[in-house]
Design a protein around this motif. Structure first.
Motif, short mmCIF file in Angstrom:
data_model
loop_
_atom_site.label_atom_id
_atom_site.label_comp_id
_atom_site.label_asym_id
_atom_site.label_seq_id
_atom_site.Cartn_x
_atom_site.Cartn_y
_atom_site.Cartn_z
N GLY A 126 6.81 -6.29 0.55
CA GLY A 126 6.87 -5.97 2.29
C GLY A 126 5.59 -5.36 2.74
O GLY A 126 5.06 -5.75 3.45
N VAL A 127 5.35 -4.31 1.94
CA VAL A 127 4.15 -3.51 2.21
C VAL A 127 2.76 -4.52 1.88
O VAL A 127 2.02 -4.31 3.09
N GLN A 128 2.91 -5.02 0.92
CA GLN A 128 1.58 -5.99 0.69
C GLN A 128 1.44 -6.86 1.94
O GLN A 128 0.25 -7.40 2.31
N ASP A 129 2.48 -7.40 2.42
CA ASP A 129 2.54 -8.49 3.59
C ASP A 129 2.16 -7.85 4.84
O ASP A 129 1.32 -8.38 5.47
N LEU A 130 2.36 -6.48 4.97
CA LEU A 130 2.11 -5.63 6.09
C LEU A 130 0.54 -5.70 5.97
O LEU A 130 -0.33 -5.65 7.19
#
Length: 311
Positions: A78-82
């Protein structure tokens, strides 16, 4: 541990918080920040997200969030997507102090500040940590409990997840104080997830093994609400005190009904707002302490009426 007088929280934990104008930090286009919290359905994090969105809106910022629901890999992804979406900063409450360090590494590689809110990380790439004075909270809960039980009796401890230093620090503060009372025995101790179901099951086990248990310490209000169910089922209301933490509305109602003994108000809405403010200061280039502490308040029968939601 630093003395409270030198903590940044002394200046910002009140109503004013940080002095930031309610205008976007960057004039050239809208600022978007990302949020990665451990759970979507936990009342504490629901309230924290409400605070984040409210403060971000006042600053003219957009907020995008990702779900993880206590899955470490999902939080990392999720952080990588952000980051891929081009957010200017990330607010995260890490599921595990080390298990999601890859998320912090990814943010550092992309030069995106990542601020831990509530739970913290061991990662050297944690930009800032908006924390609570965990050991002191544990001490305060223990002192309150020891006074209520007259300094004697058997106590159970339902700790939080074993990988989260927040809950380890809370427990250390609690046991530090209880060790000063020779007639208090910690008769049952276990760690685990922060769920009502787990609070019920562990408390049932503790009460079967120790029918004369006088207090149950729990790591948060969800676990505490499960514990109160077990206490009521065992006909121990008024005899076995349950303590919680976070001050979420269901816990406040339980306290008013006399089932929960006390909780700690951490004000998750304020915590979310403070996270945004700290990130805003950092993005402006202002100097911010690596750890910012939020104020905590004990809620019990003496002040519950002031704390109950109005209306």
């Amino acid at each position: 541990m630093r003395k409270p007088g030198v903590l940044l929280a002394a200046a910002i934990a009140g109503a004013a918080l940080l002095s930031i104008p309610a205008t976007p930090v960057q004039a050239q286009g809208k600022t978007t920040i990302g949020v990665a919290l451990p759970q979507d359905d936990n009342p504490f994090y629901i309230a924290m997200m409400r605070g984040i969105r409210a403060r971000a809106g006042e600053l003219g910022w957009d907020v995008v969030s990702v779900s993880s629901n206590e899955d470490k890999l999902k939080q990392i992804n999720g952080v990588q997507d952000l980051i891929a979406r081009g957010v200017k900063g990330i607010l995260i409450s890490p599921i595990d102090a080390t298990g999601v360090n890859a998320a912090y590494d990814a943010a550092a590689a992309a030069k995106v500040p990542i601020v831990s809110v509530a739970r913290g990380s061991t990662s050297p790439n944690q930009t800032l940590h908006v924390a609570m004075d965990e050991k002191q909270i544990g001490r305060d809960i223990a002192e309150w409990t020891a006074k209520k039980i007259g300094g004697k009796g058997k106590v159970a401890m339902l700790l939080g997840p074993s990988g989260a230093p927040t809950f380890r620090n809370l427990a250390e503060g609690y046991t530090e104080v209880m060790a000063k009372y020779p007639d208090i025995t910690i008769a049952f101790k276990t760690d685990g997830p922060l769920t009502r179901e787990r609070g019920l099951k562990n408390s049932e086990d503790a009460l079967v093994a120790n029918p004369d248990l006088v207090a149950i310490y729990t790591a948060n209000d969800d676990v505490a609400l499960g514990a109160t169910q077990a206490v009521l089922a065992a006909n121990r209301k008024g005899k076995t005190i349950v303590t919680g933490m976070n001050g979420v509305p269901p816990a406040l109602r339980s306290l008013k009904e006399g089932n929960l003994g006390m909780t700690i108000e951490l004000n998750p809405v304020l915590w979310g707002r403070l996270g945004v403010d700290v990130l805003a200061e950092y993005l402006k280039g202002s100097k911010v302490e690596p750890r910012v502490f939020i104020k905590h308040v004990i809620i019990d029968s003496g002040n519950i009426d002031q704390k109950l939601p109005k209306g």
